[in-house]
Design an enzyme around this catalytic site. Structure first.
Site, PDB file in Angstrom:
ATOM      1  N   TYR A  28       0.887  -1.132  -0.075  1.00  0.00           N
ATOM      2  CA  TYR A  28      -0.133  -0.292  -0.304  1.00  0.00           C
ATOM      3  C   TYR A  28       1.135   1.435   0.177  1.00  0.00           C
ATOM      4  O   TYR A  28       0.254   2.291  -0.571  1.00  0.00           O
ATOM      5  CB  TYR A  28      -0.949   0.048   0.929  1.00  0.00           C
ATOM      6  N   LYS A  41       0.515   4.276  -2.597  1.00  0.00           N
ATOM      7  CA  LYS A  41       0.343   5.679  -2.339  1.00  0.00           C
ATOM      8  C   LYS A  41       1.312   6.563  -2.821  1.00  0.00           C
ATOM      9  O   LYS A  41       1.887   7.699  -3.028  1.00  0.00           O
ATOM     10  CB  LYS A  41       0.052   5.269  -1.039  1.00  0.00           C
TER      11      LYS A  41
HETATM   12  N1  LIG Z   1     -10.331   6.138   5.292  1.00  0.00           N
HETATM   13  C1  LIG Z   1      -8.710   6.374   5.724  1.00  0.00           C
HETATM   14  O1  LIG Z   1      -7.540   5.990   6.223  1.00  0.00           O
HETATM   15  C2  LIG Z   1      -7.633   6.785   4.513  1.00  0.00           C
HETATM   16  C3  LIG Z   1      -6.691   7.012   4.453  1.00  0.00           C
HETATM   17  C4  LIG Z   1      -5.723   7.352   3.776  1.00  0.00           C
HETATM   18  C5  LIG Z   1      -6.392   7.593   2.229  1.00  0.00           C
HETATM   19  N2  LIG Z   1      -7.134   6.220   1.841  1.00  0.00           N
HETATM   20  C6  LIG Z   1      -7.728   6.206   0.479  1.00  0.00           C
HETATM   21  O2  LIG Z   1      -8.577   6.820   0.511  1.00  0.00           O
HETATM   22  C7  LIG Z   1      -9.275   6.262  -0.745  1.00  0.00           C
HETATM   23  C8  LIG Z   1     -10.278   5.535  -0.331  1.00  0.00           C
HETATM   24  O3  LIG Z   1     -10.082   4.816   1.455  1.00  0.00           O
HETATM   25  P1  LIG Z   1     -12.127   4.413   1.897  1.00  0.00           P
HETATM   26  O4  LIG Z   1     -11.885   4.246   3.498  1.00  0.00           O
HETATM   27  O5  LIG Z   1     -13.160   5.257   1.967  1.00  0.00           O
HETATM   28  O6  LIG Z   1     -12.449   2.524   1.469  1.00  0.00           O
HETATM   29  P2  LIG Z   1     -13.102   1.883   0.884  1.00  0.00           P
HETATM   30  O7  LIG Z   1     -12.597   0.541   1.700  1.00  0.00           O
HETATM   31  O8  LIG Z   1     -14.556   2.820   1.999  1.00  0.00           O
HETATM   32  O9  LIG Z   1     -13.877   2.173  -0.311  1.00  0.00           O
HETATM   33  C9  LIG Z   1     -13.159   2.169  -1.208  1.00  0.00           C
HETATM   34  C10 LIG Z   1     -14.412   1.628  -2.577  1.00  0.00           C
HETATM   35  O10 LIG Z   1     -12.905   1.241  -3.281  1.00  0.00           O
HETATM   36  C11 LIG Z   1     -14.387   0.436  -4.383  1.00  0.00           C
HETATM   37  N3  LIG Z   1     -12.828   0.457  -4.649  1.00  0.00           N
HETATM   38  C12 LIG Z   1     -12.701  -1.789  -4.193  1.00  0.00           C
HETATM   39  N4  LIG Z   1     -11.554  -2.036  -6.038  1.00  0.00           N
HETATM   40  C13 LIG Z   1     -12.261  -1.314  -6.348  1.00  0.00           C
HETATM   41  C14 LIG Z   1     -11.551  -1.225  -8.230  1.00  0.00           C
HETATM   42  N5  LIG Z   1     -11.076  -2.150  -8.220  1.00  0.00           N
HETATM   43  N6  LIG Z   1     -12.697  -0.786  -9.227  1.00  0.00           N
HETATM   44  C15 LIG Z   1     -13.520  -0.274  -8.586  1.00  0.00           C
HETATM   45  N7  LIG Z   1     -13.999  -0.142  -7.046  1.00  0.00           N
HETATM   46  C16 LIG Z   1     -13.255  -0.364  -5.893  1.00  0.00           C
HETATM   47  C17 LIG Z   1     -14.681  -1.002  -3.071  1.00  0.00           C
HETATM   48  O11 LIG Z   1     -15.491  -0.818  -3.372  1.00  0.00           O
HETATM   49  C18 LIG Z   1     -14.972   0.819  -1.779  1.00  0.00           C
HETATM   50  O12 LIG Z   1     -16.636   1.194  -2.307  1.00  0.00           O
HETATM   51  C19 LIG Z   1      -8.450   5.161  -0.814  1.00  0.00           C
HETATM   52  O13 LIG Z   1      -7.721   5.178  -1.681  1.00  0.00           O
HETATM   53  C20 LIG Z   1      -7.611   4.939   0.078  1.00  0.00           C
HETATM   54  O14 LIG Z   1      -6.331   4.081   0.089  1.00  0.00           O
HETATM   55  C21 LIG Z   1      -7.671   6.322   3.106  1.00  0.00           C
END
Ligand SMILES: NC(=O)c1ccc[n+]([C@@H]2O[C@H](COP(=O)([O-])OP(=O)(O)OC[C@H]3O[C@@H](n4cnc5c(N)ncnc54)[C@H](O)[C@@H]3O)[C@@H](O)[C@H]2O)c1
Length: 190
Positions: free
Chosen positions: A154, A158
């Site tokens: 990851y 990123k």
């Molecule tokens: N939540 C956190 O703490 C956090 C922190 C830093 C960065 N991020 C990044 O922010 C983004 C959203 O995070 P989140 O926590 O809301 O994620 P989440 O897991 O709640 O939602 C991710 C969504 O992406 C969809 N998805 C996964 N694989 C896919 C694919 N191959 N094609 C299409 N859709 C797909 C899933 O179905 C889901 O609806 C991500 O890129 C994550 O890495 C999250």
């Protein structure tokens, strides 16, 4: 008064979490929003929330790491909502494990969604942005880009997204397209 055509945004992974919140916010700001997600049924729920708030949305089930599905999804958005000129590459997965336990599948899955997915989506959408001489690309990075225990896959993805973003800005800036990465710390829906 001049009427401006409604801008069209694509938010990937917007069935839930940060993506859903972003889609709702863009719709509240007056954009038509395509909710592209692997989970088509959940994507429809986000669109339902957009429409309930008076906005315009479209749910598209697609895997962002699959080139054919990406092409079909972007074509559908352009046909149903209009040419997309805002793209939020938000779809993400984690397959955390300490390095010695991390499988090749764990590595490939994470690279596939974050890096290949963002590449495929951006390549498909940029033609509409270039044509419009305007575009906004936002890529979701993470504080984990600087390294995090159990997240070799990851954090590499990123960090890779930051280089990808900078390159997009260099290549596409001349067409009125900006590219930015945001790097949140841990967050979850309340
Ligand atoms: N939540 C956190 O703490 C956090 C922190 C830093 C960065 N991020 C990044 O922010 C983004 C959203 O995070 P989140 O926590 O809301 O994620 P989440 O897991 O709640 O939602 C991710 C969504 O992406 C969809 N998805 C996964 N694989 C896919 C694919 N191959 N094609 C299409 N859709 C797909 C899933 O179905 C889901 O609806 C991500 O890129 C994550 O890495 C999250």
């Amino acid at each position: 008064m001049t009427e401006h055509p409604q801008r069209v945004a694509i938010v990937t992974g917007a069935a839930r979490g940060i993506g859903a919140a972003t889609a709702l916010r863009l719709a509240a700001d007056g954009l038509a929003v395509a909710v592209v997600d692997l989970e088509a049924a959940a994507a429809k729920e986000t669109v339902g929330a957009i429409e309930a708030a008076g906005g315009r949305g479209l749910a598209v089930g697609a895997d962002v790491s699959d080139a054919e599905q990406v092409t079909a999804a972007v074509e559908r958005v352009a046909a149903d909502l209009g040419a997309p000129t805002v793209l939020v590459n938000n779809a993400g997965v984690t397959r955390d494990n300490l390095l010695f336990r991390m499988t090749e599948q764990d590595w490939d899955t994470v690279m596939g969604v974050h890096l290949r997915g963002s590449f495929l989506m951006t390549r498909a959408v940029q033609q509409h942005m270039v044509e419009a001489r305007w575009g906004r690309i936002v890529n979701l990075s993470s504080t984990s880009a600087l390294g995090n225990r159990g997240q070799a896959n990851y954090s590499a993805a990123k960090a890779g997204l930051q280089g990808f973003t900078k390159t997009l800005a260099i290549e596409l800036g001349r067409f009125g397209i900006t590219a930015n990465a945001i790097a949140p710390g841990f967050s979850r829906a309340t």
